[in-house]
Design a protein around this motif. Structure first.
Motif, PDB file in Angstrom:
ATOM      1  N   GLY A  26      23.433  12.846   5.524  1.00  0.00           N
ATOM      2  CA  GLY A  26      24.451  12.610   6.736  1.00  0.00           C
ATOM      3  C   GLY A  26      24.359  11.721   6.763  1.00  0.00           C
ATOM      4  N   GLY A  27      23.481  10.855   6.116  1.00  0.00           N
ATOM      5  CA  GLY A  27      23.837   9.484   6.746  1.00  0.00           C
ATOM      6  C   GLY A  27      25.658   8.836   5.963  1.00  0.00           C
ATOM      7  N   TYR A  28      25.848   9.197   4.645  1.00  0.00           N
ATOM      8  CA  TYR A  28      27.189   8.842   4.041  1.00  0.00           C
ATOM      9  C   TYR A  28      27.974   8.831   4.778  1.00  0.00           C
ATOM     10  CZ  TYR A  28      30.049   7.815   0.034  1.00  0.00           C
ATOM     11  OH  TYR A  28      31.119   7.378  -0.533  1.00  0.00           O
ATOM     12  N   PRO A  29      28.947  10.206   5.210  1.00  0.00           N
ATOM     13  CA  PRO A  29      29.467  10.397   6.237  1.00  0.00           C
ATOM     14  C   PRO A  29      29.649   9.619   7.524  1.00  0.00           C
ATOM     15  CG  PRO A  29      28.482  12.369   5.305  1.00  0.00           C
ATOM     16  CD  PRO A  29      27.590  11.258   5.228  1.00  0.00           C
ATOM     17  N   PHE A  30      28.562   9.325   8.065  1.00  0.00           N
ATOM     18  CA  PHE A  30      28.107   8.592   9.247  1.00  0.00           C
ATOM     19  C   PHE A  30      28.439   6.763   8.972  1.00  0.00           C
ATOM     20  CE2 PHE A  30      25.700   5.971  12.046  1.00  0.00           C
ATOM     21  CZ  PHE A  30      26.474   6.093  13.087  1.00  0.00           C
ATOM     22  N   ALA A  31      28.118   6.662   7.333  1.00  0.00           N
ATOM     23  CA  ALA A  31      28.098   5.600   6.748  1.00  0.00           C
ATOM     24  C   ALA A  31      29.863   5.232   6.837  1.00  0.00           C
ATOM     25  CB  ALA A  31      27.672   4.996   6.283  1.00  0.00           C
ATOM     26  N   MET A  35      32.020   2.500   9.275  1.00  0.00           N
ATOM     27  CA  MET A  35      33.199   1.441   8.788  1.00  0.00           C
ATOM     28  C   MET A  35      34.991   1.587   9.150  1.00  0.00           C
ATOM     29  SD  MET A  35      31.853   0.696   4.608  1.00  0.00           S
ATOM     30  CE  MET A  35      31.980   1.828   4.445  1.00  0.00           C
ATOM     31  N   ALA A  36      34.991   3.297   8.893  1.00  0.00           N
ATOM     32  CA  ALA A  36      36.475   2.564   9.280  1.00  0.00           C
ATOM     33  C   ALA A  36      36.910   2.538  10.775  1.00  0.00           C
ATOM     34  CB  ALA A  36      36.322   4.781   9.366  1.00  0.00           C
ATOM     35  N   VAL A  37      35.795   3.322  11.817  1.00  0.00           N
ATOM     36  CA  VAL A  37      36.003   2.750  12.741  1.00  0.00           C
ATOM     37  C   VAL A  37      36.143   0.950  13.661  1.00  0.00           C
ATOM     38  CG1 VAL A  37      34.571   2.394  15.514  1.00  0.00           C
ATOM     39  CG2 VAL A  37      34.988   4.443  13.896  1.00  0.00           C
TER      40      VAL A  37
END
Length: 52
Positions: A26-31, A35-37
């Motif tokens: 779950g951490g990779y998509p959150f990161a 970054m996109a935000v």
């Protein structure tokens, strides 16, 4: 006994088993989302100040 290493000499972790893989999965998509935000926010701020 100094330190917190297991019987095989490797350091022990507080998170073990399925919880570790669930957190890292779950951490990779959150990161990526974070970054996109940040990138979009900086783009908008710079555009408003006419720096781009």
């Amino acid at each position: 006994m100094a330190g917190s290493s297991g019987a095989d000499g490797r350091p022990r972790s507080r998170l073990t088993g399925d919880r570790t893989s669930a957190i890292s999965a779950g951490g990779y998509p959150f990161a990526i989302l974070l970054m996109a935000v940040v990138c979009v926010s900086l783009y908008v701020i710079f555009k408003k100040r006419d720096w781009l």
